[in-house]
Write an enzyme that holds these catalytic residues in place. Structure first.
Site, PDB file in Angstrom:
ATOM      1  N   ASN A   1       0.881  -1.172   0.000  1.00  0.00           N
ATOM      2  CA  ASN A   1       0.000   0.000   0.000  1.00  0.00           C
ATOM      3  C   ASN A   1       0.918   1.221   0.000  1.00  0.00           C
ATOM      4  OD1 ASN A   1      -1.831   2.028   0.432  1.00  0.00           O
ATOM      5  ND2 ASN A   1      -2.230   1.509   2.571  1.00  0.00           N
TER       6      ASN A   1
ATOM      7  N   LYS B   1       0.140   4.226  -0.249  1.00  0.00           N
ATOM      8  CA  LYS B   1      -0.487   5.421   0.325  1.00  0.00           C
ATOM      9  C   LYS B   1      -0.278   6.606  -0.618  1.00  0.00           C
ATOM     10  CE  LYS B   1       0.381   3.367   4.791  1.00  0.00           C
ATOM     11  NZ  LYS B   1       0.130   3.453   6.200  1.00  0.00           N
TER      12      LYS B   1
ATOM     13  N   HIS C   1      -9.505   0.803   4.639  1.00  0.00           N
ATOM     14  CA  HIS C   1      -8.204   1.024   5.284  1.00  0.00           C
ATOM     15  C   HIS C   1      -8.401   1.958   6.472  1.00  0.00           C
ATOM     16  CE1 HIS C   1      -4.125   2.355   6.058  1.00  0.00           C
ATOM     17  NE2 HIS C   1      -3.759   1.222   5.493  1.00  0.00           N
TER      18      HIS C   1
ATOM     19  N   GLU D   1      -6.802   4.365   7.605  1.00  0.00           N
ATOM     20  CA  GLU D   1      -6.614   5.810   7.352  1.00  0.00           C
ATOM     21  C   GLU D   1      -7.861   6.398   6.699  1.00  0.00           C
ATOM     22  OE1 GLU D   1      -2.839   5.497   5.339  1.00  0.00           O
ATOM     23  OE2 GLU D   1      -1.944   4.840   7.233  1.00  0.00           O
TER      24      GLU D   1
ATOM     25  N   GLU E   1      -5.653  -5.532  10.303  1.00  0.00           N
ATOM     26  CA  GLU E   1      -4.628  -4.520  10.551  1.00  0.00           C
ATOM     27  C   GLU E   1      -4.933  -3.783  11.852  1.00  0.00           C
ATOM     28  OE1 GLU E   1      -2.492  -3.184   6.811  1.00  0.00           O
ATOM     29  OE2 GLU E   1      -4.330  -2.003   6.865  1.00  0.00           O
TER      30      GLU E   1
ATOM     31  N   GLY F   1       2.065   2.010  10.596  1.00  0.00           N
ATOM     32  CA  GLY F   1       2.949   3.169  10.464  1.00  0.00           C
ATOM     33  C   GLY F   1       3.612   3.586  11.762  1.00  0.00           C
TER      34      GLY F   1
ATOM     35  N   SER G   1       3.139  -2.511  10.217  1.00  0.00           N
ATOM     36  CA  SER G   1       4.589  -2.495  10.403  1.00  0.00           C
ATOM     37  C   SER G   1       5.241  -3.845  10.101  1.00  0.00           C
ATOM     38  CB  SER G   1       4.958  -2.001  11.805  1.00  0.00           C
ATOM     39  OG  SER G   1       4.476  -0.685  11.999  1.00  0.00           O
TER      40      SER G   1
HETATM   41  C1  PEP Z   1      -0.887  -0.145   5.815  1.00  0.00           C
HETATM   42  O1  PEP Z   1      -0.855   0.980   5.361  1.00  0.00           O
HETATM   43  O2  PEP Z   1      -1.822  -0.898   5.553  1.00  0.00           O
HETATM   44  C2  PEP Z   1       0.208  -0.577   6.683  1.00  0.00           C
HETATM   45  C3  PEP Z   1       0.167  -1.770   7.227  1.00  0.00           C
HETATM   46  O3  PEP Z   1       1.224   0.325   6.890  1.00  0.00           O
HETATM   47  P1  PEP Z   1       2.639   0.003   7.613  1.00  0.00           P
HETATM   48  O4  PEP Z   1       3.156  -1.259   7.016  1.00  0.00           O
HETATM   49  O5  PEP Z   1       3.497   1.179   7.274  1.00  0.00           O
HETATM   50  O6  PEP Z   1       2.367  -0.126   9.068  1.00  0.00           O
END
Ligand code: PEP
Length: 249
Positions: free
Chosen positions: A9, A11, A94, A96, A166, A172, A212
């Site tokens: 992703n 972003k 997601h 965000e 998630e 992040g 992460s």
């Molecule tokens: C994500 O954006 O779905 C995500 C898991 O980000 P990160 O790997 O940076 O935590």
């Protein structure tokens, strides 16, 4: 046997030429991966990413879609538009989008519906915020998000759904769920799907972990029986790191 899916992703990162360059860098690195590889790009980067990925095992996805097929929705993009230009995957729900842009379980359901209607494979994201984990309600939160988002999805359509668990506190932040926490929540998602569609459908469902995930922790997470891949944010912007995660799957 489920084929793991490693999805990046990006972003709101990369200009179109940078997106194409990253795909070109990834192509040889991911060519031998024993998993499906997907990159979810910002809308504007989709054509460049798809052109670069053509003929490779890398599939391209978008990061969101509107629930309507067309209409007076200034600034939005429909799933049909994505499909028309050749996009194959779309993220819905997601965190965000939920926390920064007002997505609710109901709008996530409607976006999921639109993605499936357009013929896309939907990567549906679910997960609790830190306070919910501390309150001990992760199970309830994840089940509610899963159940509402899948309202009206047929068993046949479910074959084009991937669920990414998630935990929001791990996205992040550099904090990763332990492999045990990830596996436990992924299993809750699968159990919820089994209640709705039966055990065989649940056993066929790809449930990813995201939060992460990186080159160093991927192997331990992916070794868990209910972790069928990952949704990768930050580490998907670095070719070597993303390829290492795909290699671990
Ligand atoms: C994500 O954006 O779905 C995500 C898991 O980000 P990160 O790997 O940076 O935590």
């Amino acid at each position: 046997m489920r084929t793991p899916v490693i999805a990046g992703n990006w972003k709101m990162n990369l200009l179109p030429a940078q997106a194409a360059a990253l795909v070109n860098e990834l192509k040889p690195l991911c060519a031998g991966a024993n998993c499906d590889v997907v990159l979810c790009a910002p809308y504007i980067n989709l054509p460049a990413a798809m052109a670069a990925a053509a003929g490779s095992n890398i599939k391209i996805g978008a990061q969101n879609c509107h629930w309507a097929t067309e209409g007076a929705f200034t600034g939005e993009v429909s799933a049909n538009m994505l499909r028309d230009i050749g996009v194959e995957y779309v993220l819905t729900g997601h965190s965000e989008r939920r926390t920064l842009f007002g997505d609710t379980n109901e709008t996530v359901r409607d976006r999921t519906r639109a993605g499936l209607d357009a013929g896309l494979t939907v990567i549906l994201c679910v997960g609790e915020v830190l306070q919910e984990r501390q309150q001990g309600i992760t199970y309830e939160v994840v089940r509610l998000q899963t159940k509402v988002a899948l309202e009206g999805v047929s068993a046949e359509e479910l074959q084009r759904v991937i669920i990414a668990y998630e935990p929001v506190w791990a996205i992040g932040t550099g904090l990763t769920a332990t492999a045990e926490q990830a596996n436990e929540a992924n299993k809750w998602v699968r159990d919820c799907v089994a209640e709705l569609y039966g055990q065989a459908a649940a056993d066929a469902l790809v449930v990813q972990y995201g939060g992460s995930m990186n080159a160093a922790n991927a192997a331990e997470l992916l070794a868990k029986p209910d972790v069928d891949g990952g949704l990768i944010g930050g580490a998907s912007l670095k070719a070597a790191d993303f390829a290492a995660i795909a290699g671990a799957a």
